[in-house]
Design an enzyme around this catalytic site. Structure first.
Site, mmCIF file in Angstrom:
data_model
loop_
_atom_site.group_PDB
_atom_site.id
_atom_site.type_symbol
_atom_site.label_atom_id
_atom_site.label_comp_id
_atom_site.label_asym_id
_atom_site.label_seq_id
_atom_site.Cartn_x
_atom_site.Cartn_y
_atom_site.Cartn_z
ATOM 1 N N TYR A 144 -9.917 -36.176 -54.802
ATOM 2 C CA TYR A 144 -10.363 -35.156 -54.159
ATOM 3 C C TYR A 144 -11.431 -34.952 -52.901
ATOM 4 C CZ TYR A 144 -9.684 -30.768 -51.097
ATOM 5 O OH TYR A 144 -9.535 -29.520 -50.298
ATOM 6 N N ASP A 239 -18.917 -40.047 -54.164
ATOM 7 C CA ASP A 239 -18.761 -38.378 -53.385
ATOM 8 C C ASP A 239 -18.876 -37.703 -54.866
ATOM 9 O OD1 ASP A 239 -18.098 -35.949 -53.550
ATOM 10 O OD2 ASP A 239 -15.774 -36.089 -52.475
ATOM 11 N N LYS A 267 -21.430 -27.536 -53.240
ATOM 12 C CA LYS A 267 -21.366 -27.085 -54.274
ATOM 13 C C LYS A 267 -22.429 -26.795 -55.045
ATOM 14 C CE LYS A 267 -16.258 -27.753 -54.960
ATOM 15 N NZ LYS A 267 -14.756 -29.239 -54.783
#
Ligand SMILES: *Cc1c(COP(=O)(O)O)cnc(C)c1O
Length: 426
Positions: A144, A239, A267
């Site tokens: 994702y 990523d 995050k």
């Protein structure tokens, strides 16, 4: 467990907010119940609107590596708020955060701050296209990368060369530029590279996949991606929105020894505030406006309050060198507890997933890619989730999410969790 207030709030929320939530997984649909509404959080604990307390292994889906409302971070943020919430002009804090990111991940020679992981990956892909003059990218099914159009793409059923949108509203033309390979399958990448020779701008990968449950790379997989991108003139994008500052202070490149051209962070880097970043090779990042021709901007980029939360979080991680050993050891204890109940556990440092693989409890399974993850028993997972929640322990409400261990999950809480696992995996 009393959840009357949460139920009332959910009813009101559903009147105005699609599904009652601002991000789909929060709706608890995979576990057949209504979500609880959070009132506040402290350390490893969440407190809901009815006064229930949960030991939290979601940690805001990754940012909470220090636990909730870490005093040092909160105090710095409070101080920053008093100085104004947004300026739309450069600040010293942005420079310090950039320097700290680069100190932790030396491959990051230049870095741009943005406001979400979605924005970071979307921008990194644009930069890769601008730098190479090519349009296609390769991603992996089950990875994702946020919800930008070009990245909401999955492999067509069985046909790995045919990509289809993963969401309504994504033009087929966007999906056509996104080629989907199989995680941990070097041959699927080699084939796409051959069929699209000279057209692939970048391979974008979660260096340790954590959005189909945790799926670590097989030995040699990332090194292969490094090699084939170098040979074909494509860029390698890690990523690291989840793995950055999580697997190690230096993220995946430190943890695996493989180095990418571009990195994306989110995050943890925002310490719980809306902040993310992308960066990497100086010659590539020199393409970004106003230095270069790739446009990327943001009214709230480098927001001073968010930057302060990021700085204070990274500072704490940089000063407290024992933290990674502690969270790794604690996650290891949890992994043992799941294995004792016959589940298949994938773990990388403080990230782990326990999978209800076919025949779980009796035969050992393995999950190395999305297709294998999808074979897991979702009903068994849902029953386990609900039993854990009844015991006051909150794990992600889906089989396909990671369990996050923070520094606030002290040993005694870990042991309590191991007991709950023993009682909840039936
Ligand atoms: C969470 C996540 C994103 C998206 O970040 P948002 O801040 O939710 O937009 C991108 N990539 C990975 C690997 C993620 O885990």
């Amino acid at each position: 467990m009393e959840q009357r207030r949460s139920k009332q709030l959910f009813d009101r929320a559903q009147q105005l907010i699609p599904g009652g939530v601002n991000s789909p997984v929060r709706a608890f649909r995979a576990v057949g119940r209504q979500p609880f509404f959070v009132e506040r959080a402290q350390g490893p604990w969440l407190f809901d609107a009815d006064g229930n307390r949960y030991l939290d292994y979601v940690c805001s889906w990754g940012p909470g590596i220090l636990g909730h409302a870490h005093p040092r971070v909160v105090e710095a943020v409070q101080r920053a708020c008093g100085g104004g919430l947004s300026f739309g002009a450069p600040t010293a804090g942005e420079v310090e955060l950039a320097e700290r990111i680069s100190a932790c991940v030396p491959d990051v020679e230049m870095v741009r701050l943005v406001s979400s992981g979605t924005e970071a990956v979307m921008s990194a892909v644009r930069v890769a296209r601008g730098f190479t003059g090519r349009e296609k990218i390769i991603k992996f099914s089950g990875n994702y990368h946020g919800h930008s159009d070009g990245l909401l793409v999955k492999a067509g059923s069985g046909l790995m060369t045919q990509s289809v949108p993963d969401s309504a509203g994504v033009p087929a033309g966007y999906a056509a530029c996104t080629l989907t390979a199989v995680y941990n399958d070097t041959e699927s990448v080699r084939r796409l590279m051959e069929e699209n020779a000279g057209q692939v701008a970048a391979v974008v990968v979660e260096p340790v996949a954590a959005n189909m449950g945790v799926v670590p790379p097989k030995p040699g997989f990332l090194a292969f991606l490094r090699q084939i991108t170098r040979q074909t003139g494509a860029l390698l994008i890690f990523d690291e929105v989840i793995t950055g500052f999580r697997l190690a202070l230096g993220g995946a490149s430190e943890y695996t020894g493989v180095h990418a051209d571009l990195y994306t962070f989110g995050k943890i880097v925002g310490g719980g505030m809306p902040l993310a970043a992308y960066g990497g090779r100086r010659d590539v990042m020199a393409c970004v406006a106003p230095l270069g021709a790739v446009y990327q901007a943001g009214t709230l980029s480098g927001n001073p309050v968010a930057v302060t939360a990021g700085i204070e979080t990274l500072k704490t991680l940089m000063e407290d060198t024992g933290i990674y050993e502690r969270i790794d050891r604690r996650a290891g204890r949890l992994a043992e507890a799941f294995r004792r109940r016959g589940l298949t556990v994938n773990r990388a440092g403080s990230l782990l997933s326990a999978f209800f693989t076919p025949g779980w409890g009796e035969q050992e399974g393995s999950v190395t890619n999305y297709e294998e993850a999808c074979q897991c028993d979702r009903e068994a997972f849902s029953a386990y989730f609900n039993r854990m929640l009844e015991r006051g322990i909150y794990v992600a409400p889906s089989q396909f999410e990671a369990m996050f261990v923070s520094d606030a999950h002290e040993d005694e809480l870990i042991e309590r969790t191991c007991e709950a696992i023993g009682e909840s995996v039936l």
